[in-house]
Design an enzyme around this catalytic site. Structure first.
Site, mmCIF file in Angstrom:
data_model
loop_
_atom_site.group_PDB
_atom_site.id
_atom_site.type_symbol
_atom_site.label_atom_id
_atom_site.label_comp_id
_atom_site.label_asym_id
_atom_site.label_seq_id
_atom_site.Cartn_x
_atom_site.Cartn_y
_atom_site.Cartn_z
ATOM 1 N N SER A 1 0.784 -1.156 0.058
ATOM 2 C CA SER A 1 0.000 -0.045 0.046
ATOM 3 C C SER A 1 0.861 1.249 0.186
ATOM 4 C CB SER A 1 -0.838 -0.123 1.223
ATOM 5 O OG SER A 1 -1.516 1.314 1.461
ATOM 6 N N TYR B 1 -1.884 -1.554 10.798
ATOM 7 C CA TYR B 1 -2.012 -2.010 9.312
ATOM 8 C C TYR B 1 -0.935 -1.869 8.574
ATOM 9 C CZ TYR B 1 -3.705 -2.023 4.596
ATOM 10 O OH TYR B 1 -3.537 -2.185 3.115
ATOM 11 N N LYS C 1 2.158 -3.943 6.507
ATOM 12 C CA LYS C 1 2.489 -4.063 4.952
ATOM 13 C C LYS C 1 4.044 -3.728 4.992
ATOM 14 C CE LYS C 1 -1.558 -4.612 3.027
ATOM 15 N NZ LYS C 1 -1.691 -5.598 2.606
HETATM 16 P P1 NAD Z 1 -11.197 -7.139 0.905
HETATM 17 O O1 NAD Z 1 -11.295 -7.051 2.490
HETATM 18 O O2 NAD Z 1 -12.395 -6.816 0.063
HETATM 19 O O3 NAD Z 1 -10.263 -8.393 0.465
HETATM 20 C C1 NAD Z 1 -9.505 -9.006 1.229
HETATM 21 C C2 NAD Z 1 -10.098 -10.666 1.375
HETATM 22 O O4 NAD Z 1 -9.207 -11.345 2.136
HETATM 23 C C3 NAD Z 1 -11.290 -10.953 1.961
HETATM 24 O O5 NAD Z 1 -12.117 -11.408 0.942
HETATM 25 C C4 NAD Z 1 -10.989 -11.537 3.096
HETATM 26 O O6 NAD Z 1 -12.333 -12.499 3.257
HETATM 27 C C5 NAD Z 1 -9.940 -12.379 2.771
HETATM 28 N N1 NAD Z 1 -9.121 -12.598 3.990
HETATM 29 C C6 NAD Z 1 -8.608 -11.841 5.235
HETATM 30 N N2 NAD Z 1 -7.742 -12.527 6.005
HETATM 31 C C7 NAD Z 1 -7.685 -13.821 5.187
HETATM 32 C C8 NAD Z 1 -7.027 -15.000 5.764
HETATM 33 N N3 NAD Z 1 -6.175 -15.247 6.904
HETATM 34 N N4 NAD Z 1 -7.257 -16.122 4.914
HETATM 35 C C9 NAD Z 1 -7.929 -16.145 3.848
HETATM 36 N N5 NAD Z 1 -8.657 -15.089 3.467
HETATM 37 C C10 NAD Z 1 -8.635 -13.901 4.064
HETATM 38 O O7 NAD Z 1 -9.975 -6.142 0.555
HETATM 39 P P2 NAD Z 1 -9.296 -5.381 -0.642
HETATM 40 O O8 NAD Z 1 -9.650 -4.013 -0.710
HETATM 41 O O9 NAD Z 1 -9.663 -6.343 -1.911
HETATM 42 O O10 NAD Z 1 -7.665 -5.735 -0.329
HETATM 43 C C11 NAD Z 1 -7.042 -6.650 -0.914
HETATM 44 C C12 NAD Z 1 -5.630 -6.329 -0.287
HETATM 45 O O11 NAD Z 1 -5.221 -5.119 -0.820
HETATM 46 C C13 NAD Z 1 -5.402 -6.305 1.133
HETATM 47 O O12 NAD Z 1 -4.310 -6.881 1.631
HETATM 48 C C14 NAD Z 1 -5.273 -4.819 1.390
HETATM 49 O O13 NAD Z 1 -4.578 -4.651 2.637
HETATM 50 C C15 NAD Z 1 -4.616 -4.317 0.160
HETATM 51 N N6 NAD Z 1 -4.835 -3.049 0.107
HETATM 52 C C16 NAD Z 1 -6.161 -2.517 -0.163
HETATM 53 C C17 NAD Z 1 -6.523 -1.187 -0.549
HETATM 54 C C18 NAD Z 1 -7.722 -0.424 -0.523
HETATM 55 O O14 NAD Z 1 -7.957 0.253 -0.613
HETATM 56 N N7 NAD Z 1 -8.732 -1.358 -0.887
HETATM 57 C C19 NAD Z 1 -5.101 -0.404 -0.500
HETATM 58 C C20 NAD Z 1 -3.886 -0.746 -0.410
HETATM 59 C C21 NAD Z 1 -3.644 -2.287 -0.176
#
Ligand code: NAD
Ligand code: UDP
Length: 330
Positions: free
Chosen positions: A122, A146, A150
């Protein structure tokens, strides 16, 4: 290709982009923040079968079962918890979930000789560096667990790749993904009150919430509101396909953003113009932990992956709104 977190917001769009590029996809997700419906929708949109495993990625035995049953030629690791505020309240949960799952997954990769690994990082790792953020900048510790997870995962992956030269890693630093698949079938559907700007705006648009609270208008930006680099989630998804396809030996870090900074007020105006809806708002105090400006230098991804974001802010606003209108939650 194994997509962890593939039922989630970015993961479901990434599955589509991978399938469109000819990859077969297996999904592992514990559904802690998603729903299996999204897998059915991906199948519907792509007309492909997607083996789905409801597992926790920190369960090594369950992972090994997947690797034994499928030919996995790469991992896109998106599973993780992502709510900054919750991570401050429940640090142990965030460190356990985000770190242990990553370590277990890498252990399984090494055991099964899986050589390509893409990790969801991120822009938060840049902290308050000077914009635009460049991959070579020193990372600044963000003031929440959080963001720490990362930074720590980036370090863990880098250390492991150093002593396992056949294991190649692409670290993707996302800026602010918004919008939804053009079909309006999949998108971002947060549980409870949204933390992020766009899902809040769309819920105000359809009257679920009365007004948007804008967190501060006294930043040193063109109109005083915070600047972010919003990127269409399908552009971000296509960035993952480019990253895994161009992955060469070693550890590579890429910003995935548009390079364009947009203020909160500019985003609200763009949303109103794109969708002909009014978004009432009030200016309130700054949100703790927010920075004034965050946008990417995107030249490395363009140069090395041949990838750039193609969709503009109006498309992001239109697609986010289309999904919101289709989304049936009361
Ligand atoms: P999201 O919550 O929609 O998707 C994450 C998925 O991971 C979910 O479906 C959840 O059920 C699953 N999950 C969580 N922990 C788990 C585990 N231990 N085992 C199996 N499944 C697990 O979030 P997103 O927005 O799609 O984000 C995806 C990734 O991108 C994350 O790692 C997040 O930190 C990173 N990210 C997101 C953003 C954003 O703005 N959305 C920005 C930067 C980084
Ligand atoms: N923001 C806002 N009201 C909201 C949610 C967010 O004014 O209800 C602002 C926030 O202060 C930031 C921008 O919108 O300047 C993007 O916030 P978001 O939480 O979506 O992303 P992040 O802060 O993680 O970059």
């Amino acid at each position: 290709m194994l997509v962890t977190g593939g039922a989630g917001y970015i993961g479901s769009h990434t599955c589509i982009a991978l399938i469109e590029n000819g990859h077969s996809v297996v999904v592992a997700d514990n559904l802690s923040n998603s729903n299996k419906d999204s897998i059915e929708k991906i199948k519907h949109l792509t007309s492909k079968e997607i083996p789905f495993y409801k597992i926790d990625v920190s369960d090594q035995q369950a992972l090994e079962n997947i690797f034994a049953n499928h030919h996995i030629d790469g991992i896109i690791h998106l599973a993780g918890m992502k709510a900054v505020g919750e991570s401050v309240e429940k640090p142990a949960l965030y460190y356990t979930n985000n770190l242990v799952s990553t370590i277990m997954l890498v252990n399984a990769c090494l055991k099964f000789n899986i050589k390509r690994f893409v990790f969801s990082s991120s822009a938060t790792v840049y902290g308050e560096n000077k914009v635009p953020f460049v991959e070579t900048m020193d990372l600044l510790p963000p003031a929440n667990p959080y963001g720490e997870t990362k930074i720590m995962c980036e370090r863990i992956l880098t250390d492991i790749a150093k002593v396992n030269p056949a294991f190649s890693v692409s670290i993707l630093r996302y800026f602010n993904p918004i919008g939804a698949h053009e079909s309006g079938l999949i998108g971002e559907a947060p549980n409870g009150t949204p933390n992020n700007l766009m899902p809040y705006v769309t819920q105000v648009g359809r009257g679920k919430r009365q007004y948007l609270s804008i967190f501060g208008n006294d930043y040193l930006t063109v109109d005083g509101t915070g600047v972010r680099d919003y990127i269409h989630v399908m552009d971000l998804a296509e960035g993952h396909a480019a990253a895994i396809e161009h992955l060469t030996k070693g550890v590579h870090v890429y910003n995935l953003g548009t390079g364009q900074g947009t203020t909160v007020l500019q985003l609200v105006k763009a949303f109103e113009a794109a969708n002909r809806v009014t978004i009432p708002y009030k200016i309130v105090d700054r949100r703790q932990g927010d920075i004034a400006s965050c946008y990417a230098d995107t030249s490395k991804a363009q140069r090395e992956l041949g990838w750039t974001a193609k969709r503009d802010l109006l498309s992001m606003c239109r697609d986010a709104w289309r999904f919101e209108q289709n989304f049936q939650e009361a």
